[in-house]
Motif scaffolding. Structure first.
Motif, PDB file in Angstrom:
ATOM      1  N   MET A   1       9.765  -1.836   2.715  1.00 44.74           N
ATOM      2  CA  MET A   1      10.931  -1.004   2.479  1.00 44.74           C
ATOM      3  C   MET A   1      12.116  -1.892   2.093  1.00 44.74           C
ATOM      4  N   LEU A   2      12.803  -1.507   1.049  1.00 44.91           N
ATOM      5  CA  LEU A   2      13.960  -2.280   0.609  1.00 44.91           C
ATOM      6  C   LEU A   2      15.227  -1.754   1.260  1.00 44.91           C
ATOM      7  N   ASP A   3      16.137  -2.677   1.541  1.00 42.35           N
ATOM      8  CA  ASP A   3      17.420  -2.263   2.107  1.00 42.35           C
ATOM      9  C   ASP A   3      18.521  -2.444   1.065  1.00 42.35           C
ATOM     10  N   ASP A   4      19.752  -2.186   1.485  1.00 44.83           N
ATOM     11  CA  ASP A   4      20.885  -2.270   0.558  1.00 44.83           C
ATOM     12  C   ASP A   4      21.060  -3.679  -0.009  1.00 44.83           C
ATOM     13  N   ARG A   5      20.801  -4.700   0.783  1.00 43.24           N
ATOM     14  CA  ARG A   5      20.930  -6.071   0.280  1.00 43.24           C
ATOM     15  C   ARG A   5      19.890  -6.351  -0.807  1.00 43.24           C
ATOM     16  N   ARG A   7      18.535  -4.154  -2.797  1.00 39.80           N
ATOM     17  CA  ARG A   7      18.959  -3.412  -3.994  1.00 39.80           C
ATOM     18  C   ARG A   7      20.116  -4.123  -4.688  1.00 39.80           C
ATOM     19  N   ARG A   8      21.050  -4.662  -3.909  1.00 38.72           N
ATOM     20  CA  ARG A   8      22.191  -5.378  -4.489  1.00 38.72           C
ATOM     21  C   ARG A   8      21.719  -6.663  -5.171  1.00 38.72           C
ATOM     22  N   LEU A   9      20.770  -7.360  -4.564  1.00 33.40           N
ATOM     23  CA  LEU A   9      20.223  -8.559  -5.191  1.00 33.40           C
ATOM     24  C   LEU A   9      19.544  -8.229  -6.516  1.00 33.40           C
ATOM     25  N   LEU A  10      18.792  -7.153  -6.536  1.00 32.61           N
ATOM     26  CA  LEU A  10      18.147  -6.736  -7.791  1.00 32.61           C
ATOM     27  C   LEU A  10      19.186  -6.403  -8.851  1.00 32.61           C
ATOM     28  N   ALA A  11      20.255  -5.725  -8.446  1.00 32.52           N
ATOM     29  CA  ALA A  11      21.325  -5.396  -9.394  1.00 32.52           C
ATOM     30  C   ALA A  11      21.995  -6.673  -9.908  1.00 32.52           C
ATOM     31  N   LEU A  12      22.261  -7.616  -9.026  1.00 36.93           N
ATOM     32  CA  LEU A  12      22.883  -8.881  -9.437  1.00 36.93           C
ATOM     33  C   LEU A  12      21.986  -9.641 -10.411  1.00 36.93           C
ATOM     34  N   LEU A  13      20.700  -9.697 -10.121  1.00 33.86           N
ATOM     35  CA  LEU A  13      19.769 -10.387 -11.007  1.00 33.86           C
ATOM     36  C   LEU A  13      19.704  -9.739 -12.382  1.00 33.86           C
ATOM     37  N   MET A 139      22.826   3.709 -36.796  1.00 36.41           N
ATOM     38  CA  MET A 139      24.111   3.337 -37.375  1.00 36.41           C
ATOM     39  C   MET A 139      24.964   2.546 -36.385  1.00 36.41           C
ATOM     40  N   GLU A 140      24.744   2.794 -35.088  1.00 37.24           N
ATOM     41  CA  GLU A 140      25.557   2.125 -34.071  1.00 37.24           C
ATOM     42  C   GLU A 140      24.800   2.109 -32.748  1.00 37.24           C
ATOM     43  N   GLU A 141      24.777   0.960 -32.110  1.00 33.68           N
ATOM     44  CA  GLU A 141      24.216   0.865 -30.767  1.00 33.68           C
ATOM     45  C   GLU A 141      25.336   1.216 -29.793  1.00 33.68           C
ATOM     46  N   MET A 142      25.170   2.318 -29.085  1.00 36.59           N
ATOM     47  CA  MET A 142      26.222   2.792 -28.203  1.00 36.59           C
ATOM     48  C   MET A 142      26.024   2.353 -26.755  1.00 36.59           C
ATOM     49  N   LYS A 143      24.766   2.208 -26.345  1.00 32.23           N
ATOM     50  CA  LYS A 143      24.469   1.705 -25.009  1.00 32.23           C
ATOM     51  C   LYS A 143      23.072   1.120 -25.024  1.00 32.23           C
ATOM     52  N   ALA A 144      22.979  -0.125 -24.590  1.00 27.26           N
ATOM     53  CA  ALA A 144      21.682  -0.792 -24.497  1.00 27.26           C
ATOM     54  C   ALA A 144      21.809  -1.894 -23.459  1.00 27.26           C
ATOM     55  N   THR A 145      21.837  -1.507 -22.198  1.00 26.22           N
ATOM     56  CA  THR A 145      22.050  -2.479 -21.141  1.00 26.22           C
ATOM     57  C   THR A 145      20.763  -3.146 -20.695  1.00 26.22           C
ATOM     58  N   GLY A 146      19.656  -2.446 -20.766  1.00 23.46           N
ATOM     59  CA  GLY A 146      18.423  -2.975 -20.210  1.00 23.46           C
ATOM     60  C   GLY A 146      18.392  -2.935 -18.682  1.00 23.46           C
ATOM     61  N   VAL A 147      19.485  -2.514 -18.081  1.00 23.11           N
ATOM     62  CA  VAL A 147      19.610  -2.470 -16.629  1.00 23.11           C
ATOM     63  C   VAL A 147      19.092  -1.135 -16.122  1.00 23.11           C
ATOM     64  N   ILE A 148      18.229  -1.172 -15.107  1.00 30.41           N
ATOM     65  CA  ILE A 148      17.734   0.069 -14.511  1.00 30.41           C
ATOM     66  C   ILE A 148      18.403   0.284 -13.166  1.00 30.41           C
ATOM     67  N   PRO A 149      18.581   1.539 -12.773  1.00 27.62           N
ATOM     68  CA  PRO A 149      19.235   1.806 -11.489  1.00 27.62           C
ATOM     69  C   PRO A 149      18.377   1.326 -10.317  1.00 27.62           C
ATOM     70  N   THR A 150      19.027   0.814  -9.306  1.00 30.23           N
ATOM     71  CA  THR A 150      18.320   0.321  -8.121  1.00 30.23           C
ATOM     72  C   THR A 150      18.439   1.273  -6.943  1.00 30.23           C
ATOM     73  N   SER A 151      19.095   2.384  -7.131  1.00 28.27           N
ATOM     74  CA  SER A 151      19.366   3.296  -6.014  1.00 28.27           C
ATOM     75  C   SER A 151      18.193   4.206  -5.656  1.00 28.27           C
ATOM     76  N   TYR A 152      17.117   4.201  -6.421  1.00 26.43           N
ATOM     77  CA  TYR A 152      16.011   5.112  -6.174  1.00 26.43           C
ATOM     78  C   TYR A 152      14.892   4.494  -5.343  1.00 26.43           C
ATOM     79  N   ILE A 153      14.995   3.229  -5.015  1.00 24.16           N
ATOM     80  CA  ILE A 153      13.949   2.587  -4.214  1.00 24.16           C
ATOM     81  C   ILE A 153      14.322   2.563  -2.753  1.00 24.16           C
TER      82      ILE A 153
END
Length: 153
Positions: A1-5, A7-13, A139-153
């Motif tokens: 089970m993952l905790d908030d830390r 998830r935050r580490l995954l977001a930082l990475l 014609m224009e790239e409006m959003k392409a972060t490659g970042v996925i949300p970490t709040s669902y795990i």
């Protein structure tokens, strides 16, 4: 089970995989060794598939994006396997999805210019039969972060 830390580490990475373990540990209020162990565990458990460098497409001379919608009348395993091999062999095809609905596949292709699309098109149609191929130039790239949300795990 993952905790908030975790998830935050995954977001930082995802934001910056080059961030030092010291800085990540400070950000999530852990010791450096505890932070390193968590990152190692997240990798061992498959949450981190790999770390990559995100290149500047303009500097790499592939600023053009074309989305291609493909319909096929052949849904056999053999055709699908040939299709997988064909798209894997073309580095300009950066993403491929099998869809529901009336479109079977969606391709994302990055190219130096629109004219290069014809080269890719010919490589595909010489290897496979398609019912329909439609291309759409971005014609224009409006959003392409490659970042996925970490709040669902």
């Amino acid at each position: 089970m993952l905790d908030d830390r975790d998830r935050r580490l995954l977001a930082l990475l995802q934001e910056n995989a080059e961030m030092s373990v010291n800085d990540m540990a400070e950000t999530v209020a852990l010791s450096v060794s505890a932070c390193w162990r968590r990152i190692k565990r997240l990798g061992d458990e498959g949450y981190i598939r790999r770390r990559v460098a995100v290149l500047d497409r303009r500097k790499m001379n592939v600023p053009t994006t074309i989305f291609v919608l493909i319909r096929t009348s052949d849904h056999s395993t053999e055709w699908t396997d040939r299709f997988r091999r064909a798209v894997a062999d073309i580095p300009e095809i950066t993403e491929t999805y099998r869809l529901t609905g009336n479109i079977d596949y969606l391709l994302k292709i990055v190219l130096p210019d629109v004219e290069h699309w014809d080269t890719i098109y010919k490589r595909l149609v010489t290897r496979l039969n398609f019912f329909d191929v439609s291309s759409y130039i971005s014609m224009e790239e409006m959003k392409a972060t490659g970042v996925i949300p970490t709040s669902y795990i």
